[in-house]
Design an enzyme around this catalytic site. Sequence first.
Site, short mmCIF file in Angstrom:
data_model
loop_
_atom_site.label_atom_id
_atom_site.label_comp_id
_atom_site.label_asym_id
_atom_site.label_seq_id
_atom_site.Cartn_x
_atom_site.Cartn_y
_atom_site.Cartn_z
CG ASP A 1 64.00 -10.01 -35.64
OD1 ASP A 1 64.33 -9.10 -35.12
OD2 ASP A 1 64.66 -11.12 -35.76
CG ASP B 1 63.54 -12.94 -30.85
OD1 ASP B 1 65.06 -12.72 -31.05
OD2 ASP B 1 62.92 -11.97 -31.45
CB THR C 1 66.67 -5.97 -32.96
OG1 THR C 1 65.44 -6.63 -33.01
CG2 THR C 1 67.56 -7.17 -32.23
CB THR C 2 62.17 -3.26 -33.20
OG1 THR C 2 62.17 -4.62 -33.67
CG2 THR C 2 61.24 -2.54 -34.14
#
Length: 542
Positions: free
Chosen positions: A73, A406, A106-107
């Site tokens: 993550d 998530d 987020t990545t």
Amino acid sequence: CQGSACYGRTFVLGGILALLSAAWTAGALIRRRSLTTRSNPSTVADVIRTCLGPRSMLKMLLDPMGGILLTNDGNAILREIEVAHPAAKSMVELSRTQDEEVGDGTTSVIILAGEMLAQALPHVQRNVHPIVIISAFKKALEDAIQVIDDISVPVDINNQEEMLQLVKSSLGTKFVSRWSDLMCNLALDAVRCVAQEDPSTGMREVDIKRYARVEKIPGGEIEESKVLDGLILNKDVTHPKMRRRIENPRVVLLDCPLEYKKGESQTNIEITKEADWNRILEIEEEQVKAMCDKIIELKPDLVFTEKGVSDLAQHYFVKANITAIRRVRKTDNNRIARATGATIVNRVDDLRESDIGTQCGLFHIEKIGDEYFTFLTKCKEPKACSIVLRGPSKDIINEVERNLQDAMCVARNVFFNPRLSPGGGATEMAVSVKLAEKAKLVQGIEQWPYRSVSDAMEVIPRTLIQNCGGNAIKVLTQLRAKHANGEHSFGIDGHEGKVVDMKEYGVWEPNAVKVQTVKTAIESACMLLRVDDIVSGVSKRG
Ligand code: ADP
């Protein structure tokens, strides 16, 4: 951009690009460290590039205490890293903002923002003024959002199959993919449970942070994880003789102590006669009895309070066959109120029949491992719930929890904005191709930075191909050709590295996440472009 200002800006950008990368070359094993190096220019994206997509690698993070964290993550990784450079810190903040806003992507946001900065650097070096670059980036952002909206498709939130598929595709890249069916069902059930519509305004409220709480209980199998039709609390009854199983309980919720009320501040009482002392003790008892009588009058079966319950009060409750649970957390009390239909009362005198909760079907206490847990289940239309996560070890449960969060965010985003964008880099490629077309119409020097945004968008499909060992140049060219023909649903199969139609392959993402990712990436690049120097705020010693 002239002289030292230009140098400053190049330094800031180059610094950010350089800073984060060096520490990562050590491979997947990362020690918490200050990233202060200025050499080895590369991109921020390198940091977590290998963590994108279904074939992502895990990072093993070591903290100074010797603890380890295994995750892919992006946000979790960057949170653990100490960065010294102020601009690099702002990059780390990015993924946190993205996590808070939409809880996913987020990545992607870091990779995209890193690529934006890498694309901006040559323009700065060629003395294009940052304001020109920013203006072009902003124009490209507006057009990109328009393209994302155009190619998105509506989704029916009542269609369980469709929703399941969607949440599954967001979880497909995560560690829990083996249990993705179970996790998706958990996420959907939890979000459906807490989703509420305000009839007057028609606004949807889905507060998963507040009303859907994850309870992690190590031991057992991951398959035993479930969403309760009610709640679980890590609490036991206050007195061993109280009932531990009650069907259809009448619930009272308090946020006041059931103890003798002491003086507000320090109190001194001088007593000269023994009788007076006895009277004081009697008054204390009378006060507690009066409070308990008031509660007992309403014939509840269960009393929860956020504060203490004295031994005497417990005695009266046991006599009246009432079960009491004390020192419940404020947040838990709020959730019990939503699940049982009770109202939290802060003075026993104010307690009325209408404050009693009657929607809970079963109260019982269960011992799991060494601990006792209170269950309030079979609630009719609970507006709050607990998600019980089981698993063989704490580390695994923690990772499962991060992924579940998530998935819940994906479900929540779709409940809010029921539109989907094709995943697997299809949306990014569509934006890239459209922006490349539009760049020809942009006047003047802005055309080049505008075109750079188009190039930067390709980083997502390219990384997906690279991460599964595909031939990036060949596959990317095929994909570009498909999009140039207007086939915008084509993207990358993240397992095989081939071009596939997302309509058949079934990887979709909430529109809100895609829009937010592009917005955050471009806006943060613009913000950093405005910086032309770093000034330390240390005051002079006088
Ligand atoms: P993030 O933290 O950004 O969500 P992920 O590692 O979850 O990072 O990767 C998400 C990206 O991977 C999205 O662009 C998504 O469309 C893509 N993706 C997810 N599953 C697949 C798949 N099976 N094939 C191709 N791409 C996928």
